[in-house]
Structures are given as C-alpha cells and as structure tokens.
Design an enzyme around this catalytic site. Structure first.
Site, mmCIF file in Angstrom:
data_model
loop_
_atom_site.group_PDB
_atom_site.id
_atom_site.type_symbol
_atom_site.label_atom_id
_atom_site.label_comp_id
_atom_site.label_asym_id
_atom_site.label_seq_id
_atom_site.Cartn_x
_atom_site.Cartn_y
_atom_site.Cartn_z
ATOM 1 N N GLY A 60 -24.174 -6.302 57.788
ATOM 2 C CA GLY A 60 -22.802 -6.432 58.273
ATOM 3 C C GLY A 60 -22.537 -7.841 58.787
ATOM 4 N N HIS A 117 -3.322 2.922 24.127
ATOM 5 C CA HIS A 117 -4.497 3.618 23.590
ATOM 6 C C HIS A 117 -5.154 2.770 22.529
ATOM 7 C CE1 HIS A 117 -7.028 6.877 22.132
ATOM 8 N NE2 HIS A 117 -6.695 6.499 20.903
#
Ligand SMILES: Cc1cc2nc3c(=O)[nH]c(=O)nc-3n(C[C@H](O)[C@H](O)[C@H](O)COP(=O)(O)OP(=O)(O)OC[C@H]3O[C@@H](n4cnc5c(N)ncnc54)[C@H](O)[C@@H]3O)c2cc1C
Length: 459
Positions: free
Chosen positions: A266, A438
């Site tokens: 962190g 598509h």
C-alpha cells in the site's frame, strides 16, 4: 487580470489540473521536485503496463501454434526495461510540450506553503523562490508504505519504485501484498518464468474485487506458477549474508527465501514538509481532509489526488484536479465517486465498476445477476482467448445496471462502456436497445445484462 493558480506536484492530479486551469484562462504554475508525470508516469501505471505488455507478448508467442503462427519466443529483460524507460520519457516529454502550448510555468524544486497564498520553492541550488497565488492546489501524491519493522535496503528489499529499475529478471521474488500492485508484479515475473511467492495477510487476494473474480485470479496466478499464500502475516524481512538473498518469516513460522523481496503493502499520502500544520490545514495520516469540491478547511487552498487518501488511482486524481480548478475559476463542480472504474492488468485482465455482488448482498439489496462467458463469444475464439466472464448487477425494482465486473481478454478496455452504463444509470431496457458491433468482445456486456432480464422474467 488572470487568476494565478499554483499547484504543488506534477503527477496526473497536478498536471491535469494545470492544463484545465490554463484552458479556463488562469496563469498556472506547477512546482515539481522530481519528474513531471509523478508516480503514474514514472513509477506506476505507465512503466508497469509497458513491462506487462511485453511479458504478455512473450507468453503469447509460446502459445500461438494453435493459431497457426510459429514464433520462437525469448526475451531480454534489460531491453524490456530500456523500452519501458523510453515510453516513460516520451510520455513525460508529452506533458512538457502540453505545458509549453498552454503557457504553464514549471518550477523545479520542493514546494511548501508559507501562508495560504504563498508557496515557497526550495530549488536544488539552495534558492528559495516565493510564488504568490489566488489559489493553491496541493497534489503531492503518495509514497510506498514500508512498515517500521522492515528495513528497506533498496538493493534486495525493494518497493514498487526500485523494482522497476532492475536490469535483470529476478530468479525468485517474494511479493508482500496481494492487492493490485502485488498481483500485477506477480503476473509480470510469473509470465517471465521467475519463481514467485505472493503473500497476503487476508484470506483472499484483491479483496476489493468481486469475490468470484478474486478467486479466479488466484487460480490464474497459480496456473502461471505463482505460489499464493493467504492468511500469512509477515513478521520479518531480512537480507541474508553473504548470499545477498532475502528471508521472510510469517507469524505462523513459515519461511520464504527469495533473491528479492518486493513490498507492495500500500501507499501513504505525502503530507510531510508541505507546510500543512503551518497554515492550519486539516489532515491525518490518511490524507488531507477535503470536501466534494476538493476544498480544504483553508480558503483558496485545495487538495487533490493520492494526498487526499480517497481512491488512489490516477484517473481519480485527474478528475479531482479538474473539479478543484473549475471551482477556483468560478464553475461549480463536485466530485462523484459513484462510478469510478478500477482495473488490474493481470493475465487475465480485470475491470470493474459499481456495486459488487457481496456488497449488494450485505446491504440486503434486491439485485439480479447476469453473466456472459467469453467462451460463447466469437471474437474471444478468434483471439484464442476465451477465459473469463462478464457479470452484471441489476436493481430488480428500477431495472438499472448498478455494477459490471469483467475478468477476461481486454477487460480494461471493455470497462469504458461499462462505466458509461453505470454512470449514466442506464436501465436494462436501454442497454438492450444498444447495437454492438460484431464480432467484438463488447457483445458480452450486453449479453450479461440481458441474462439478468431473463432472470427477471423467468427467475
Ligand atoms: C506500481 C503502481 C502501479 C499503478 N498503476 C496504476 C494504474 O494502472 N492505474 C491507475 O489509475 N493508478 C495506478 N497507480 C496509482 C497512481 O500512480 C496514483 O494514483 C497517481 O499517480 C496519483 O496521482 P497524484 O497526482 O495524486 O500523485 P503522484 O502521481 O504521486 O504525483 C505527485 C507528484 O508530486 C511531487 N511532489 C511531492 N511533494 C512535493 C513537494 N513538496 N514539492 C514539489 N513536488 C512534490 C512528486 O515528486 C510527484 O511527482 C499505480 C501506482 C503504483 C505505485
């Protein structure tokens, strides 16, 4: 007369704020003690993704035979690092040229508030420059968090900064911290064949992600050869002499030996030495306190980015920068964290926005889950990568899509459509009316949403 805005820190918070300020007619100055672009460009987002892309390409070449492509795969880590450095340099130069175009002044040095409208800049040659401003924006970012019981030696025991400068691939590496950065580095070195141990103190890696995605990522890392240790709390990290390797011990007595140890535990907001106490700005070890307009408690002093300790992401820092500067320039603006995307550039990639299934359940929300698998997507088959799925959450009452979580090919790019859907509060009916090209991977998003409609009708 143009308003004067002085910004301390030139990361994605600071430089985006400066550009927006200049666009709105302000005279903007950025004080930067190191390199423009901050953590993101120099030691974070950009260098990691550049290295990861190269590592994934290397791995891809090992598996192209089924596509009819016969490639011989080898790599040179020093050349990968060279390329990473070149990419960083190009991006930093890009900011410099944007600054030039917008007449933004850069002062190289360490900035400190002398009072609420004066920033003192300590330059490398020992001079103190005083810059007065109508408004000051603090954008000093964050630093790697290193617990006091661990002595960083920057040679073998490294943070995410030093690991990016290794000139060779580690034979073995122990990574402490199974969150985003830890997983990305585990993936990077796993793809390149290092022996990787990933150590996480919680019971799962990437605990902020959808539970199913976290579990699948853990499986994918294991398939790469990464040893994942959960519920393992590191007690000591030491350098071994004379071998020069590292030895880690856990609270339950496990020992891990590796050539290198990477601490990915962190980050902490960079609140030191900016003169916050001097001016009376409210802050804690978690960051500077700000409201949704990015104002601090002191008039005309704003704070943005990691230093506010909100969501430590580059795109959040940049948006906060825009919000702060718009308010400075008289445009009413507030920060909205409701549809902030998060992603992990692992293999497979992860992208998520909005509410997660476990959160919805914990809050007792009535949601319908829709799912579409990449193995039923034509483009995924064409790419030879059918791993993963898209999962959507729909509010049963309103029909709104509240969350989208993706694990699979190009998840990070697919996420932008999901962000638009969640941010604009689109309903299932509206998504249903959208025609997707598509064959594309994006068709899975609509399919997942429609799957939740099926549940509403038949479930
Ligand atoms: C390994 C790693 C990978 C990451 N990957 C991603 C990712 O893929 N996507 C993402 O969104 N986020 C990522 N992040 C997080 C992201 O880098 C940060 O959220 C982002 O950089 C924060 O921007 P910032 O402007 O607040 O601070 P920073 O980028 O830290 O910039 C702050 C700047 O201020 C300067 N500074 C500090 N104090 C002073 C001072 N007193 N005077 C002058 N200058 C000062 C610093 O030198 C620095 O340049 C990653 C982080 C790491 C460590």
């Amino acid at each position: 007369m143009a308003k004067k805005v002085v910004i301390i820190g030139g990361g994605p918070g600071g430089y985006v704020a400066a550009i927006r300020a200049a666009q709105l007619g302000a005279e903007a100055t950025v004080v930067e003690k190191d390199a423009l672009g901050g953590t993101c460009l120099n030691w974070g987002c950009v260098p990691t993704k550049t290295l990861l892309h190269a590592a994934r390409l290397y791995r891809l070449f090992q598996n192209t035979r089924k596509l009819g492509v016969y490639a011989t795969g080898s790599f040179r880590f020093d050349k990968m690092v060279e390329n990473k450095n070149a990419v960083v340099k190009t991006n930093v130069a890009g900011i410099e040229s944007l600054f030039k175009r917008h007449n933004i002044k850069t002062l190289k040095g360490t900035g400190r508030l002398l009072d609420q409208s004066t920033v003192g800049v300590q330059t490398g040659d020992g001079n103190l420059i005083r810059e007065t401003a109508d408004a000051v924006v603090i954008a000093t970012g964050s630093e790697p968090l290193v617990p006091s019981m661990i002595r960083l030696d920057k040679d073998r025991i490294l943070t995410t900064n030093e690991v990016l400068d290794l000139d060779h691939r580690p034979g073995s590496i122990a990574i402490v911290g199974g969150s985003v950065s830890g997983c990305e580095f585990a993936c990077l070195f796993g793809l390149l064949g290092s022996t990787v141990t990933l150590i996480e103190m919680l019971d799962c890696i990437v605990p902020t992600e959808d539970t199913e995605i976290s579990r699948r990522l853990q499986g994918a890392l294991k398939n790469l050869g990464v040893r994942v240790m959960t519920k393992a709390v590191i007690k000591t990290v030491e350098k071994e002499y004379p071998e020069g390797s590292t030895r880690l011990t856990t609270e339950s007595g496990d020992q891990i030996k590796a050539d290198y140890c990477l601490l990915a535990m962190g980050r902490k907001p960079d609140v030191e030495g900016v003169g916050l106490e001097h001016v009376g700005i409210e802050f804690s070890s978690k960051g500077i306190t700000v409201n949704e307009r990015m104002e601090t408690n002191i008039r005309n002093v704003y704070a943005i980015g990691d230093v506010t300790g909100k969501l430590l992401l580059a795109h959040v820092a940049s948006q906060q920068g825009i919000v702060a500067v718009e308010n400075i320039m008289g445009i009413d603006s507030t920060m909205d964290y409701s549809a902030v995307p998060s992603f992990i550039y692992t293999d497979p990639e992860i992208g998520s926005v909005g509410i997660k299934e476990q959160e919805a359940r914990a809050m007792g929300m009535d949601v319908l889950i829709g799912k579409a698998m990449f193995k039923t997507n034509a483009m995924a088959h064409a790419l030879g990568n059918t791993t993963g799925f898209v999962k959507t959450l729909m509010d049963r009452e309103t029909g709104r899509v509240l969350g989208v979580h993706i694990l699979g090919p190009h998840a990070t790019d697919l996420l932008s459509e999901a962000v638009t859907i969640v941010k604009t509060g689109m309903t299932v009916k509206e998504v249903k009316g959208v025609v997707h090209p598509h064959p594309t991977l994006s068709e899975t998003i609509k399919e997942a949403v429609l799957a939740s409609v099926d549940q509403a009708i038949y479930g």
